[in-house]
Design a protein around this motif. Structure first.
Motif, short mmCIF file in Angstrom:
data_model
loop_
_atom_site.label_atom_id
_atom_site.label_comp_id
_atom_site.label_asym_id
_atom_site.label_seq_id
_atom_site.Cartn_x
_atom_site.Cartn_y
_atom_site.Cartn_z
N ARG A 240 48.20 120.81 6.57
CA ARG A 240 47.64 120.62 7.76
C ARG A 240 46.96 119.24 7.71
NH1 ARG A 240 45.54 124.06 11.37
NH2 ARG A 240 45.96 125.76 10.43
N GLN A 241 46.47 118.71 6.54
CA GLN A 241 46.00 117.56 6.70
C GLN A 241 46.92 116.35 6.68
OE1 GLN A 241 42.57 116.38 6.18
NE2 GLN A 241 43.54 114.52 6.54
N ASP B 299 49.41 125.28 4.71
CA ASP B 299 47.97 125.60 3.95
C ASP B 299 47.32 124.13 4.27
OD1 ASP B 299 49.22 123.39 2.78
OD2 ASP B 299 49.85 124.48 1.05
N ASP B 300 46.15 124.02 3.66
CA ASP B 300 45.20 123.01 3.92
C ASP B 300 45.75 121.62 3.69
OD1 ASP B 300 43.18 124.63 4.76
OD2 ASP B 300 42.33 124.53 2.76
N THR C 283 48.16 116.47 10.49
CA THR C 283 47.29 115.48 11.09
C THR C 283 47.43 114.21 10.84
OG1 THR C 283 45.63 117.45 10.97
CG2 THR C 283 44.52 115.66 11.56
N LEU D 105 40.63 115.38 13.30
CA LEU D 105 40.61 116.91 13.20
C LEU D 105 40.33 117.24 14.84
CD1 LEU D 105 38.30 117.84 10.12
CD2 LEU D 105 40.82 117.81 10.40
#
Length: 254
Positions: A225-226, A221-222, A229, A106
């Protein structure tokens, strides 16, 4: 049994009658294709060494590690340790390491995700579409006209004539990301409007009749994003591992 070549031979591992010295380990890891995996873990350790957790975060990290591995009782916990030859200290290390790695990802790639998302968005957009495929050009043309001019249901014709697995779903496929279909098919779907029916198109060995049913644009969205990443991290990690392996191979040949 390996015979020590020097008086100070000190085995680091015993397996049956075989005793392995420190100098034996790396050649064996390389022989069995395990060296890249070890290098990968060492790169992660180096990257996360500076990440600090509070005592509360450390405890939570171990609890999450146990949940992830479906360890819910003291007996399961001990069996897990015994099967892997781990100690309680090792267990704490593994749990904290997973949390440190997530934090490192992150901190390092989180700020880059939005621009990376824009680069990848055209591949992340999803489509729901109907497809009929056949190896016969004439049949594909006939089916196209039966749908377009005669108003026959696409699903009925797909079940009867389509030669792929989509016949079982009435020709309906998806939602899938635009990177999934054949590139030629993806290009058609990219420029389609919902409900647009395309005349027969040659895609590989098939003649296809396709209709876009729904376009679902990707959102940051989450979960996305994950995922992005992780993609950025894994690209970096592969590069680091390959560089380390190359450097060591060069040093050995000098």
């Amino acid at each position: 049994m390996t015979t020590p070549s020097t008086p100070d031979f000190s085995p680091v591992l015993r397996i049956g009658p075989q005793e392995l010295a420190t100098t034996d380990v790396v050649p064996l890891l390389r022989r069995y294709g395990l060296l890249p995996a070890l290098v990968k873990e060492l790169v992660i350790d180096q990257a996360t060494a500076a990440v600090a957790l509070t005592p509360e975060q450390a405890t939570q990290a171990v609890d999450q590690f146990l949940q992830l591995n479906q360890i819910t009782s003291p007996e399961q916990r001990q069996n897990f340790l015994n099967q892997r030859g781990l100690s309680e200290a090792d267990l704490a290390f593994l749990g904290e390491r997973a949390q440190k790695l997530q934090q490192y990802k992150l901190d390092t790639w989180g700020p880059k995700v939005e621009s990376y998302f824009l680069q990848r968005k055209s591949h992340l957009d999803r489509v729901l579409y109907s497809l009929i495929r056949t190896r016969e050009a004439g049949l594909a043309q006939e089916l196209f006209f039966r749908i377009q001019d005669d108003g026959q249901p696409f699903a009925d014709l797909a079940r009867q004539y389509s030669e792929g697995q989509e016949a079982q779903t009435g020709g309906l496929i998806g939602p899938v990301e635009l990177s999934v279909p054949h590139p030629a098919l993806s290009r058609i779907l990219t420029i389609s409007q919902p409900g647009q029916l395309w005349p027969p198109t040659r895609v590989g060995e098939w003649f296809v009749v396709v209709r876009l049913e729904k376009f679902l644009p990707a959102r940051l969205d989450d979960a996305t994003r994950q995922r992005l990443t992780d993609e950025l991290f894994n690209t970096w990690l592969l590069e680091q591992v390959q560089t380390a392996l190359n450097d060591n191979a060069s040093a050995e040949t000098e």
